[in-house]
Scaffold this active site. Structure first.
Site, PDB file in Angstrom:
ATOM      1  CB  CYS A  64      -1.007  -0.022   1.152  1.00 42.45           C
ATOM      2  SG  CYS A  64      -0.319   0.078   2.812  1.00 42.45           S
ATOM      3  CG  HIS A  97      14.206 -12.599  16.640  1.00 38.63           C
ATOM      4  ND1 HIS A  97      14.655 -11.774  17.643  1.00 38.63           N
ATOM      5  CD2 HIS A  97      15.315 -13.201  16.132  1.00 38.63           C
ATOM      6  CE1 HIS A  97      15.970 -11.870  17.742  1.00 38.63           C
ATOM      7  NE2 HIS A  97      16.402 -12.726  16.832  1.00 38.63           N
ATOM      8  NE  ARG A 108       0.906   7.196  -1.163  1.00 37.96           N
ATOM      9  CZ  ARG A 108      -0.308   7.280  -0.642  1.00 37.96           C
ATOM     10  NH1 ARG A 108      -0.474   7.627   0.616  1.00 37.96           N
ATOM     11  NH2 ARG A 108      -1.371   7.021  -1.377  1.00 37.96           N
ATOM     12  NE  ARG A 131      16.436 -15.377  22.320  1.00 36.59           N
ATOM     13  CZ  ARG A 131      17.341 -15.276  21.342  1.00 36.59           C
ATOM     14  NH1 ARG A 131      17.965 -16.348  20.904  1.00 36.59           N
ATOM     15  NH2 ARG A 131      17.611 -14.090  20.807  1.00 36.59           N
TER      16      ARG A 131
HETATM   17  C1  RB5 Z   1      -4.129   5.224   0.436  1.00 34.73           C
HETATM   18  O1  RB5 Z   1      -4.163   6.589   0.197  1.00 34.73           O
HETATM   19  C2  RB5 Z   1      -3.264   4.916   1.649  1.00 34.73           C
HETATM   20  O2  RB5 Z   1      -3.888   5.376   2.787  1.00 34.73           O
HETATM   21  C3  RB5 Z   1      -2.974   3.440   1.716  1.00 34.73           C
HETATM   22  O3  RB5 Z   1      -2.341   3.033   0.553  1.00 34.73           O
HETATM   23  C4  RB5 Z   1      -2.064   2.981   2.859  1.00 34.73           C
HETATM   24  O4  RB5 Z   1      -0.902   3.750   2.918  1.00 34.73           O
HETATM   25  C5  RB5 Z   1      -2.720   2.827   4.156  1.00 34.73           C
HETATM   26  O5  RB5 Z   1      -2.108   2.526   5.170  1.00 34.73           O
END
Ligand code: RB5
Length: 143
Positions: A64, A97, A108, A131
């Site tokens: 995401c 772990h 991003r 462990r």
């Molecule tokens: C989408 O805009 C964004 O919120 C999603 O891709 C993600 O980063 C959410 O955690």
């Protein structure tokens, strides 16, 4: 082993790059969507992907914008240990772990080469057991 992949619109480009890489390397995968850059709610993709990971007893990778929402959502599914990772050392520790079974990456946050290196590292690092086994069992036993 079939790797289950899923993304929202924020991780769509990164997932496509990983698919290209997997095709070149003959890595077996199943793509749970989303299949376009149209906005979609990440929890739905995370739940479906996580359920498939549990059903096939395999590993998954979710993409995401940040990796964060996918990890939060995937961890709602029993048996899932999803981790949001931004470097190779975290990838190693999450396998050694925590026996993480879902890797969550942020488009991003990471460049493609960094993401691919994290994925390679994560897929090739075994759980250390010892462990750590009891602790992972405690996670699994929590209702
Ligand atoms: C989408 O805009 C964004 O919120 C999603 O891709 C993600 O980063 C959410 O955690």
């Amino acid at each position: 082993m079939t790797i289950i992949l899923g993304c929202d619109h924020g991780g769509f480009n990164l997932k496509n790059e990983v698919i290209k890489y997997f095709n070149n390397k003959n890595v077996d995968y199943k793509d749970m969507g989303t299949y376009s850059s149209q906005s979609v709610d990440y929890p739905l993709i995370a739940f479906n992907t996580a359920k498939e990971v549990m059903k096939l007893n395999t590993k998954g990778i979710l993409f995401c914008g940040s990796g964060l929402g996918m990890a939060i959502a995937a961890n709602k599914i029993k048996g899932v240990r999803a981790v949001c990772v931004s470097d190779a050392y975290m990838a190693i520790l999450s396998r050694e772990h925590n026996d993480a079974n879902i890797l969550c990456l942020g488009e991003r946050i990471l460049g493609i080469n960094a993401a691919l290196y994290i994925i390679e590292t994560w897929l090739n690092t075994p759980f250390l057991e010892g462990r750590h086994k009891k602790r992972v069992q405690m996670l699994n036993e929590f209702p």
